[in-house]
Design an enzyme around this catalytic site. Structure first.
Site, short mmCIF file in Angstrom:
data_model
loop_
_atom_site.label_atom_id
_atom_site.label_comp_id
_atom_site.label_asym_id
_atom_site.label_seq_id
_atom_site.Cartn_x
_atom_site.Cartn_y
_atom_site.Cartn_z
N LYS A 53 0.84 -1.21 0.00
CA LYS A 53 0.00 0.00 0.00
C LYS A 53 0.87 1.25 0.00
O LYS A 53 0.63 2.19 -0.75
CB LYS A 53 -0.93 -0.01 1.23
CG LYS A 53 -2.06 -1.03 1.09
CD LYS A 53 -2.81 -1.29 2.39
CE LYS A 53 -3.81 -2.44 2.18
NZ LYS A 53 -4.44 -2.91 3.39
N GLN A 97 -4.98 -1.87 9.59
CA GLN A 97 -4.72 -3.16 8.94
C GLN A 97 -5.27 -4.29 9.83
O GLN A 97 -4.92 -4.39 11.00
CB GLN A 97 -3.20 -3.32 8.72
CG GLN A 97 -2.83 -4.56 7.95
CD GLN A 97 -3.36 -4.56 6.51
OE1 GLN A 97 -3.29 -3.57 5.79
NE2 GLN A 97 -3.91 -5.70 6.08
N ASP A 120 -11.12 2.87 4.01
CA ASP A 120 -11.35 1.43 3.83
C ASP A 120 -12.86 1.13 3.80
O ASP A 120 -13.26 0.02 3.46
CB ASP A 120 -10.71 0.65 5.00
CG ASP A 120 -9.62 -0.30 4.52
OD1 ASP A 120 -9.49 -0.47 3.29
OD2 ASP A 120 -8.92 -0.87 5.37
#
Ligand code: NAP
Length: 294
Positions: A53, A97, A120
């Site tokens: 990422k 994450q 997200d």
């Protein structure tokens, strides 16, 4: 018949190129989209995902920073960092994450992220926005990437029978909602579904996100179907495969995504898109608050 293999790397390159223009336009106004990634513990797979990422952000000209915590950190410490990032004007997107160690409740961290920075798309506000068809939300990156692949290939969605195998909060459920919003007729299958094949055989578009190598075989699909394989599984011999028997199914499908090189590159790409969109929305809000005098 041999399916067209959808090249996720090529589509991702194209989409990133388009969004890079928007990054450049922001830069001319002194704005650099910024992403903060929070990682707790040392899960090796998570570290690889975070590295990818960060690398992808740099390629498109985004600022990114990683906030690492030891596996035994307490929830309050991470939430305090999220609060700081919520207030930081140089950060437009915040991502936690997953998975997290057991002492930390994912929903507490995800709920602490400002909805304007939830790139997200896992905050309950964004999830609820998907349910009611709100436009201004951040779609979760993996299903957003699948939708983008379908659109790029000009695959019609309206009125199609879509079957989603897998009902997780991060892939299966949002995927189903996004395609329902595009007027598909959607079925969702999961581990308790009896006779999976009776559903998959009806699918014009079959999306598989179960985490089970070899789950979908050629006899289970309709001839000419579009087959999107989200699964990523590491076999004992080290090979990376999806949930679909690629060699068998590609002889019967019209389109198929490979693993690797299908949905994977799109997930990271859509994270970039959401972060740039967050920076654009923030800039528009600031311009409204502080209009340039005539
Ligand atoms: P998950 O949270 O484990 O969910 C898997 C879902 O599949 C669950 O709903 C489960 O049913 C269902 N399922 C499992 N085995 C099944 C079977 N034999 N038949 C029917 N349904 C079955 O996993 P996830 O996070 O959604 O990820 C799914 C896969 O996609 C994994 O391989 C993951 O690595 C991959 N993935 C790829 C990307 C990408 O960028 N390409 C991104 C995210 C995930 P129950 O709910 O009933 O347990």
């Amino acid at each position: 018949m041999t399916a067209k293999i959808i090249d996720g790397n090529a589509v991702a390159r194209h989409v990133r190129g388009e969004w890079k223009k928007r990054v450049d336009a922001l830069r001319t106004r002194g704005i650099i989209p910024g992403l903060a990634v929070i990682i707790v513990g040392s899960n090796p797979a998570s570290r690889v995902y975070v590295r990818n990422k960060v690398k992808a952000c740099a390629e498109v000209g985004l600022h990114s920073e990683t906030h690492e915590f030891p596996a035994d950190v307490d929830e309050g410490t991470v939430i305090r960092r999220i609060d700081e990032l919520n207030r930081n004007p140089e950060i437009h997107g915040i991502l936690v994450q997953l998975p997290l160690p057991p002492q930390i409740e994912a929903r507490h961290l995800l709920g602490a992220i400002s909805i304007e920075k939830d790139v997200d798309g896992f905050h309950l506000y964004n999830v609820g926005g998907l349910v009611v068809g709100e436009n201004n939300i951040f779609p979760p990156c993996t299903p957003y990437g699948v939708q983008c692949l379908l659109e790029y290939e000009n695959i019609p969605i309206e009125g199609q029978n879509v079957v989603v195998v897998g009902a997780s909060n991060i892939v299966g459920k949002p995927m189903a909602l996004m395609l329902m919003a595009k007027d598909a007729t959607v079925s969702i299958c999961h581990i308790k579904t009896r006779d999976l094949a009776q559903y998959t055989i009806l699918a014009d578009i079959l999306i598989v996100a179960a985490g089970c190598p070899g789950l979908i075989t050629a006899p289970m699909i309709k001839r000419g179907a579009v087959v999107i394989d989200v699964g990523i599984n590491r076999l004992p011999d080290g090979r990376l495969v999806g949930d679909v028997d690629f060699e068998g199914v590609k002889k019967k499908a019209a389109y198929i995504t490979p693993v690797p090189g299908g949905v994977g590159p799109m997930t990271v790409t859509m994270l970039i898109c959401n972060t740039v969109a967050a920076a654009e929305r923030c800039a528009a809000k600031n311009a409204e608050k502080n209009p340039v005098p005539a």
